[in-house]
Enzyme design. Structure first.
Site, mmCIF file in Angstrom:
data_model
loop_
_atom_site.group_PDB
_atom_site.id
_atom_site.type_symbol
_atom_site.label_atom_id
_atom_site.label_comp_id
_atom_site.label_asym_id
_atom_site.label_seq_id
_atom_site.Cartn_x
_atom_site.Cartn_y
_atom_site.Cartn_z
ATOM 1 N N MET A 73 0.854 -1.188 0.000
ATOM 2 C CA MET A 73 0.000 0.000 0.000
ATOM 3 C C MET A 73 0.893 1.242 0.000
ATOM 4 S SD MET A 73 -3.434 -0.952 2.082
ATOM 5 C CE MET A 73 -2.822 -0.660 3.716
ATOM 6 N N GLY A 74 2.140 1.086 -0.414
ATOM 7 C CA GLY A 74 3.046 2.239 -0.496
ATOM 8 C C GLY A 74 3.590 2.653 0.860
ATOM 9 N N HIS B 42 9.036 1.042 3.354
ATOM 10 C CA HIS B 42 10.140 1.058 4.311
ATOM 11 C C HIS B 42 10.989 -0.186 4.064
ATOM 12 C CE1 HIS B 42 7.722 -1.915 6.362
ATOM 13 N NE2 HIS B 42 6.731 -1.034 6.482
ATOM 14 N N GLU B 43 12.001 -0.370 4.915
ATOM 15 C CA GLU B 43 12.933 -1.492 4.724
ATOM 16 C C GLU B 43 12.216 -2.845 4.678
ATOM 17 O OE1 GLU B 43 16.205 -2.266 4.030
ATOM 18 O OE2 GLU B 43 16.231 -0.163 3.431
ATOM 19 N N HIS C 221 9.299 -3.523 3.299
ATOM 20 C CA HIS C 221 8.846 -3.735 1.910
ATOM 21 C C HIS C 221 10.036 -4.040 1.008
ATOM 22 C CE1 HIS C 221 5.629 -0.837 3.358
ATOM 23 N NE2 HIS C 221 4.912 -1.856 2.940
ATOM 24 N N LYS D 54 5.150 -10.114 9.363
ATOM 25 C CA LYS D 54 4.560 -9.251 10.398
ATOM 26 C C LYS D 54 3.030 -9.365 10.366
ATOM 27 C CE LYS D 54 4.254 -4.687 10.254
ATOM 28 N NZ LYS D 54 2.876 -4.292 10.580
ATOM 29 N N ASP D 55 2.479 -9.460 9.145
ATOM 30 C CA ASP D 55 1.027 -9.620 9.011
ATOM 31 C C ASP D 55 0.715 -11.113 8.968
ATOM 32 O OD1 ASP D 55 0.219 -6.757 8.652
ATOM 33 O OD2 ASP D 55 1.654 -6.935 7.030
ATOM 34 N N GLN E 269 -2.820 -12.170 8.061
ATOM 35 C CA GLN E 269 -3.048 -11.918 6.626
ATOM 36 C C GLN E 269 -2.443 -13.052 5.789
ATOM 37 O OE1 GLN E 269 -2.726 -7.966 4.556
ATOM 38 N NE2 GLN E 269 -0.701 -8.682 4.018
ATOM 39 N N SER F 135 4.364 0.988 8.079
ATOM 40 C CA SER F 135 4.088 2.328 7.544
ATOM 41 C C SER F 135 3.392 3.167 8.609
ATOM 42 C CB SER F 135 3.209 2.239 6.300
ATOM 43 O OG SER F 135 3.846 1.430 5.343
HETATM 44 O O1 PAF Z 1 -0.154 -5.877 3.598
HETATM 45 C C1 PAF Z 1 -0.570 -4.932 2.887
HETATM 46 O O2 PAF Z 1 0.095 -3.931 2.684
HETATM 47 C C2 PAF Z 1 -1.967 -5.026 2.274
HETATM 48 O O3 PAF Z 1 -2.854 -5.662 3.130
HETATM 49 C C3 PAF Z 1 -1.958 -5.698 0.893
HETATM 50 C C4 PAF Z 1 -1.518 -7.151 0.983
HETATM 51 C C5 PAF Z 1 -1.060 -4.939 -0.050
HETATM 52 C C6 PAF Z 1 -3.379 -5.689 0.298
HETATM 53 O O4 PAF Z 1 -3.862 -4.396 0.158
#
Ligand code: PAF
Length: 281
Positions: free
Chosen positions: A30-31, A34-35, A37, A149-150, A153, A186
């Site tokens: 989602m932009g 940071h490190e 990503h 971390k997620d 998810q 973020s």
């Molecule tokens: O983890 C994220 O940044 C978001 O949940 C994702 C996987 C990009 C979906 O929008």
């Protein structure tokens, strides 16, 4: 780096990138990169021939009272970082490109989507699985990279991929931390100085559970109660959950006799942060 803002452009660029059976990796984000990503991008580069990154602040995964409008957006900076990493394709669509007619068709992983963050953020994982499924259809990656971390998810996406037979390998990458242990996010940008220091309680609570586990405690209830005591030292941080669960089903475990996800979420001021670790008996 080819920047695509429409689905048609992204499809064409990805088709090109996959030509000659080249393996395309996708890093959905989602932009506000940071490190953490960038570590996903590096993993994708190490394991794939070409890398696509998506930047899309997905409205359907935010609740009505959540931070959609103030979510950090730093597109120019993100582009520079991705260029530097040698990313091949950036897909950064506007909301109308992804949801031109609103949305009546959802991808929902039942049951798992109501656990951990899904319990505190109703509808969140339905939004995540819907956008990730859309991205998989548009980009058609061979592999997709997500941060550990997620963890909830990750479990939900893995289950979606299995149940819907997406031909995509899901690669989980380790949590990247600041030097003092705070998990990169973020949302850390929202924290003021005091909050930034209070936020370390998440990490301390996890360490406490890990320590007691290594000292021989195997009862989840006892480990959770020890970890929750740590939160007493930071009364201004409001604990959302501290749980010990199976990393695949997200069901609570009673004794730590197999791989167990220890997950915490808490509100530091108005910022909700998450962190976790895995215990391996
Ligand atoms: O983890 C994220 O940044 C978001 O949940 C994702 C996987 C990009 C979906 O929008």
């Amino acid at each position: 780096m080819k920047i695509c803002s429409t689905i048609a452009e992204a499809r064409a660029a990805c088709l090109d990138a996959r030509a000659g059976r080249r393996r395309l990796g996708l890093v959905p984000t989602m932009g506000a990169l940071h490190e953490g990503h960038l570590s996903l991008v590096r993993a994708a580069e190490a394991q794939c021939d070409a890398v696509a990154v998506s930047i899309f602040v997905n409205p359907t995964q935010f609740g009505p009272a959540e931070d959609l409008s103030k979510y950090p957006r730093q597109f120019e900076r993100d582009c520079r970082l991705l260029e530097k990493e040698g990313v091949d394709i950036l897909f950064a669509p506007p909301v109308e490109e992804i949801y031109p007619d609103g949305l009546v068709t959802w991808v929902l992983v039942e049951s798992l989507s109501e656990k951990l963050d899904g319990r505190s953020r109703p509808g969140h994982f339905r939004g995540v699985t819907t956008i990730v499924a859309k991205l998989f259809h548009i980009i058609e990656p061979e592999a997709a990279f997500f941060g550990q971390k997620d963890a909830a998810q990750l479990a939900v996406i893995r289950r979606m991929v299995r149940d819907l037979n997406f031909p995509v390998e899901i690669v989980a990458c380790p949590i990247v931390r600041e030097p003092d242990g705070l998990a990169m996010s973020s949302r850390n940008a929202y924290l003021n100085r005091e909050e930034r220091s209070r936020a370390l309680v998440l990490q301390r609570s996890l360490q406490k559970a890990r320590q007691q586990f290594h000292d021989g405690e195997k009862s989840a209830a006892k480990l959770i109660s020890a970890a929750k005591e740590v939160f007493a030292s930071e009364p201004q941080v409001v604990l959302d959950y501290f749980e010990m669960v199976d990393p695949d089903t997200l069901d609570p475990v009673e004794r730590i006799s197999r791989r167990t996800l220890v997950a915490v979420a808490a509100h530091v001021g108005s910022t909700r942060l998450i962190d976790n670790l895995v215990l391996n008996p």
